[in-house]
Design an enzyme around this catalytic site. Structure first.
Site, short mmCIF file in Angstrom:
data_model
loop_
_atom_site.label_atom_id
_atom_site.label_comp_id
_atom_site.label_asym_id
_atom_site.label_seq_id
_atom_site.Cartn_x
_atom_site.Cartn_y
_atom_site.Cartn_z
N LYS A 1 -3.33 -1.49 2.67
CA LYS A 1 -3.31 -2.84 2.11
C LYS A 1 -2.95 -3.88 3.17
CE LYS A 1 -0.45 -1.63 -1.22
NZ LYS A 1 -0.45 -0.17 -1.02
N THR A 2 -1.94 -3.60 3.97
CA THR A 2 -1.56 -4.54 5.04
C THR A 2 -2.68 -4.67 6.07
OG1 THR A 2 0.79 -3.99 4.76
CG2 THR A 2 0.14 -5.02 6.84
N ASP B 243 3.42 -9.24 0.64
CA ASP B 243 3.57 -7.81 0.36
C ASP B 243 4.59 -7.61 -0.77
OD1 ASP B 243 3.08 -5.13 0.63
OD2 ASP B 243 4.24 -4.88 2.47
N THR C 157 2.21 -2.05 -5.11
CA THR C 157 2.08 -0.64 -5.46
C THR C 157 2.25 -0.43 -6.96
OG1 THR C 157 4.43 -0.31 -5.02
CG2 THR C 157 2.92 0.15 -3.21
N ARG D 71 -1.79 6.72 6.26
CA ARG D 71 -0.50 6.59 6.95
C ARG D 71 0.10 7.96 7.22
NH1 ARG D 71 3.03 2.59 4.16
NH2 ARG D 71 2.15 1.14 5.69
#
Length: 348
Positions: A66-67, A111, A160, A219
């Site tokens: 997402k980032t 975020d 999330t 990740r």
């Protein structure tokens, strides 16, 4: 609870390490094919019209990019990006200070947007819809609202837990991207790309091995790759072979399905101490020496998703796949014994 190698979250130190591995363009972003296609239309359409694109909400589990997508959006638009987070905005004044300093067309990345304070959320409604905020000056009966016009900007929110966002806030996003867990083939591409950036020679089998243990999360794939690199440099010849990958992940207790020590402790207690269940959450947590929140929120989601554990009204039960994974004989009295499992194991 210690930091887990297979946790999708990341601290500030790891985010800094990830920065060098992030793609800069939408064309270089691996996976999330539908989201990429949808974003491409949103961004290119806005650029063609010469306007700021609709506000964008990126929703999905941690570690899926997402980032990275937020930074790509700013890069594709050719505009600067301002980065902050919901927990950092506890007062409406904090948000007003950020919004008032934005330039025209700038991307504001927020975020964990679901963790913003309620007063800041209410200010954000007007800013997103009318590009205006009311700044309150003074207190009590003498307080005055001063309207402040904002330049057109694009808010990119990441969450999330989209269910925690109030409906008025969700409705103000023109496009919502639902991020899904990655397929192994996509994760293999992620591993190969990251290996090139890390100057590590990784063979096809090693990339597949890392991808298969990464829980569908880039990740985690990058984190496992860095540990394989360490092992290859310290214990091997510096190459990322399949042997080095398996040996490294064995050292870090990540098995062939991506389960770690905590996951296997939960399954082991459920099978060995409680014959597959059903057993209550608190009893299971005591059996492995962890808090109930750790079991419920950290270990169980992946075990349920893998079809190794099921939640029932009577408690937690292990599936036939769990007995097979730990290579234990399934007692006739175990839940589901003699029945077809609802969660068949994927073809290897």
């Amino acid at each position: 609870m210690e930091n887990r190698l297979v946790d999708g979250g990341a601290d500030s130190e790891e985010r800094a390490a990830e920065a060098a591995l992030r793609p800069k363009a939408l064309a270089d972003f691996v996976g999330q094919h539908k989201v990429r296609q949808q974003l491409e239309l949103v961004l290119h359409g806005a650029k063609g019209r010469g306007t700021a694109p609709d506000h964008i909400l990126l929703a999905g589990p941690p570690g899926l990019g997402k980032t990275t997508l937020a930074m790509i959006i700013a890069n594709e638009l050719g505009t600067p990006i301002r980065i902050t987070s919901g927990p950092a905005i506890q007062h409406a004044g904090d948000l007003a200070a950020i919004l008032s300093s934005l330039t025209e067309g700038e991307v504001l990345f927020l975020d964990e947007i679901h963790r913003m304070s309620r007063p800041a959320e209410e200010m954000l409604y007007m800013a997103m819809e009318d590009y205006r905020v009311d700044v309150i000056v003074g207190k009590g009966p003498g307080a005055t609202a001063i309207p402040l016009e904002l330049p057109p900007f694009t808010l990119v929110g990441a969450t999330t837990r989209s269910g925690l966002l109030p409906a008025p806030l969700r409705d103000r996003f023109g496009f919502t991207a639902h991020m899904e867990f990655y397929e192994p083939a996509d994760l293999e591409q992620v591993v190969h790309r990251s290996a090139r950036l890390l100057d590590l020679d990784v063979d096809l089998e090693a990339a597949a091995e890392i991808a298969s243990r990464s829980r569908g999360t880039p990740r985690i794939a990058n984190r496992l790759l860095r540990r394989v690199r360490d092992f290859a440099q310290v214990k091997g010849d510096g190459r990322g072979t399949v042997g080095a990958a398996r040996a490294a992940l064995a050292v870090y207790e990540v098995d062939e399905r991506g389960l770690d020590r905590l996951d296997r402790a939960v399954l082991g207690a459920l099978l060995n101490l409680f014959q597959g269940g059903p057993v209550g959450l608190s009893t299971l947590a005591v059996a492995i020496g962890e808090e109930t929140d750790t079991v419920e929120e950290v270990a169980e989601p992946f075990l349920v998703r893998q079809g190794l554990l099921a939640r029932t009204p009577r408690g937690r039960i292990a599936t036939a796949a769990a007995w097979r994974h730990l290579d234990l004989p399934m007692p006739r009295t175990a839940p589901g014994a003699g029945q077809e499992t609802l969660f068949p194991e994927p073809d290897q």
